[in-house]
Design a protein around this motif. Structure first.
Motif, short mmCIF file in Angstrom:
data_model
loop_
_atom_site.label_atom_id
_atom_site.label_comp_id
_atom_site.label_asym_id
_atom_site.label_seq_id
_atom_site.Cartn_x
_atom_site.Cartn_y
_atom_site.Cartn_z
N MET A 1 22.05 104.92 48.62
CA MET A 1 21.84 105.16 47.19
C MET A 1 23.20 105.35 46.50
N LYS A 2 23.42 104.62 45.45
CA LYS A 2 24.68 104.68 44.71
C LYS A 2 24.61 105.77 43.65
N VAL A 3 25.67 106.59 43.58
CA VAL A 3 25.74 107.67 42.60
C VAL A 3 26.92 107.42 41.67
N ILE A 4 26.64 107.42 40.36
CA ILE A 4 27.68 107.16 39.35
C ILE A 4 27.75 108.37 38.42
N LYS A 5 28.91 109.02 38.37
CA LYS A 5 29.10 110.17 37.48
C LYS A 5 29.75 109.70 36.18
N ILE A 6 29.20 110.20 35.07
CA ILE A 6 29.60 109.69 33.76
C ILE A 6 29.97 110.85 32.83
N HIS A 7 31.11 110.71 32.16
CA HIS A 7 31.49 111.64 31.10
C HIS A 7 31.37 110.92 29.76
N HIS A 8 30.76 111.59 28.80
CA HIS A 8 30.56 110.99 27.47
C HIS A 8 31.83 111.14 26.63
N PRO A 9 32.23 110.09 25.91
CA PRO A 9 31.63 108.76 25.86
C PRO A 9 31.95 107.95 27.11
N MET A 10 31.03 107.09 27.49
CA MET A 10 31.18 106.33 28.71
C MET A 10 32.39 105.39 28.61
N ALA A 11 33.18 105.36 29.68
CA ALA A 11 34.38 104.52 29.70
C ALA A 11 34.02 103.04 29.59
N ASP A 12 34.84 102.30 28.87
CA ASP A 12 34.61 100.86 28.72
C ASP A 12 34.65 100.14 30.07
N SER A 13 35.38 100.71 31.02
CA SER A 13 35.51 100.06 32.32
C SER A 13 34.21 100.07 33.12
N LEU A 14 33.27 100.94 32.73
CA LEU A 14 31.98 100.98 33.41
C LEU A 14 31.09 99.88 32.85
N GLN A 15 30.85 98.87 33.66
CA GLN A 15 30.02 97.74 33.24
C GLN A 15 28.85 97.59 34.21
N PHE A 16 27.69 97.24 33.67
CA PHE A 16 26.47 97.11 34.48
C PHE A 16 25.88 95.73 34.22
N SER A 17 25.66 95.00 35.30
CA SER A 17 25.21 93.61 35.15
C SER A 17 23.77 93.40 35.63
N GLU A 18 23.28 94.29 36.51
CA GLU A 18 21.95 94.10 37.08
C GLU A 18 20.89 94.86 36.29
N PRO A 19 19.74 94.25 36.03
CA PRO A 19 18.66 94.96 35.33
C PRO A 19 18.07 96.05 36.23
N ILE A 20 17.59 97.11 35.60
CA ILE A 20 17.03 98.24 36.36
C ILE A 20 15.77 98.75 35.68
N VAL A 21 15.00 99.51 36.46
CA VAL A 21 13.95 100.37 35.91
C VAL A 21 14.50 101.78 35.98
N LEU A 22 14.54 102.47 34.85
CA LEU A 22 15.24 103.75 34.73
C LEU A 22 14.28 104.91 34.48
N ALA A 23 14.33 105.93 35.36
CA ALA A 23 13.58 107.17 35.16
C ALA A 23 14.52 108.20 34.57
N MET A 24 14.09 108.88 33.50
CA MET A 24 14.93 109.87 32.83
C MET A 24 14.38 111.28 33.07
N GLY A 25 15.29 112.22 33.31
CA GLY A 25 14.87 113.61 33.43
C GLY A 25 15.92 114.45 34.13
N PHE A 26 15.88 115.77 33.91
CA PHE A 26 16.79 116.65 34.63
C PHE A 26 16.31 116.85 36.06
N PHE A 27 15.00 116.90 36.24
CA PHE A 27 14.37 116.90 37.56
C PHE A 27 14.80 118.07 38.45
#
Length: 315
Positions: A1-27
């Protein structure tokens, strides 16, 4: 499982090319309600032949809005355990966002463009009460209005047990009441904590009930003060035991709260071991005894009750 940590605003260098199904929540807790949301996303991703992902946060979003006391700043699942549980549920990747004032200050439309669209989300899944900004406007009911058809939306309905909503808040309240039976029902597994075995006062060994003292992360939510039936994993093996969360009131007048476990039929030096404790049943509150004999008598009763529990629940 890949883990990506992000600080807002997201860096321009972070690019995503593959489509995903995204679940949102603090969980926090990954309880049965959370699992329903995550499993919905995983299943939909399999249907579409794309990857599943989770968007979550590095700390309580409430920190931005409120000054939390030491008790309420704690978590049901610390980051390592949360990621382990997400991986077991089949999630392919996790986005962990630093929840800051700047992040929450985005409008719903900005959040969608800055994150959901940029993540290449084809489907977005969340619980019915999930919010992604100002709670009065950033609701699941209004997500279709803001998203303008850019992705499919699946809203997972409320999950109830015995007419009570399954939620992290309800689980925390049950832990504060010592009701680990209800907690385990809501989690769909045994509530588990992890800590390091450290030196204690070593009183137990002088009365025939040696204990291991388990030092927990201060951000770990624990059951309330009391005596519990537990299982403890040391290395790769599980052991039966009875645990005390308390202040050792029989011996001390102002002792800090500690977690001590008497492991049944166990006689090893395990100082320094990192152990997992599963909390199975509340027996009774911590008691102050007038003497050692009364304490030993109660410990014998607790041992009998603990052995009986495991006999009745062999599986």
């Amino acid at each position: 499982m890949k883990v990506i940590k992000i600080h807002h605003p997201m860096a321009d260098s972070l690019q995503f090319s593959e489509p995903i199904v995204l679940a949102m929540g603090f969980f926090d807790g990954i309880h049965l309600g959370h699992q329903q949301v995550i499993q919905t996303a995983v299943d939909r991703a399999k249907q579409l032949g794309i990857k599943s992902a989770v968007l979550t946060y590095d700390h309580h979003p409430q920190i931005v809005y409120n000054r939390l006391n030491d008790h309420d700043r704690r978590y049901l699942t610390l980051p390592e355990q949360k990621l382990q549980l997400l991986e077991k549920l089949g999630v392919d990747q996790v986005f962990i966002i630093n929840y800051s004032y700047a992040f929450q200050d985005q409008t719903p439309a900005e959040f969608i463009q800055n994150y959901l669209v940029r993540f290449k989300a084809q489907v977005v899944v969340a619980g019915f009460d999930h919010t992604y900004g100002e709670k009065h406007i950033a609701t699941m009911d209004r997500l279709p209005e803001y998203s303008q058809g850019q992705f499919e939306i699946i809203t997972v309905p409320k999950l109830q047990q015995q007419s009570q909503k399954v939620s992290s808040t309800a689980i925390k309240a049950a832990l504060d009441n010592g009701n680990v039976t209800v907690v385990n029902e809501m989690l769909g597994r045994n509530f588990a904590t992890k800590g390091t075995v450290v030196h204690g006062e070593q009183v137990g060994r002088t009365i025939g009930y040696p204990t291991i003292n388990v030092d927990h992360d201060p951000l770990q939510w624990l059951p309330t003060i009391g005596i519990y039936v537990v299982k403890v994993k040391v290395g790769d093996a599980w052991y039966q035991g009875m645990a005390s969360i308390g202040k050792n009131v029989t011996f001390y007048s102002n002792h800090p709260i500690t977690v001590e476990v008497n492991l049944l039929d166990f006689n090893r030096n395990v100082y320094g071991e990192v152990v997992t404790v599963e909390w199975l049943k509340y027996l009774h509150d911590e008691e102050k005894f007038d003497g050692i004999d009364e304490l030993i008598e109660q410990l014998q009763i607790d041992e009998q009750d603990t052995r009986q529990f495991f006999k009745q629940n062999e599986n």
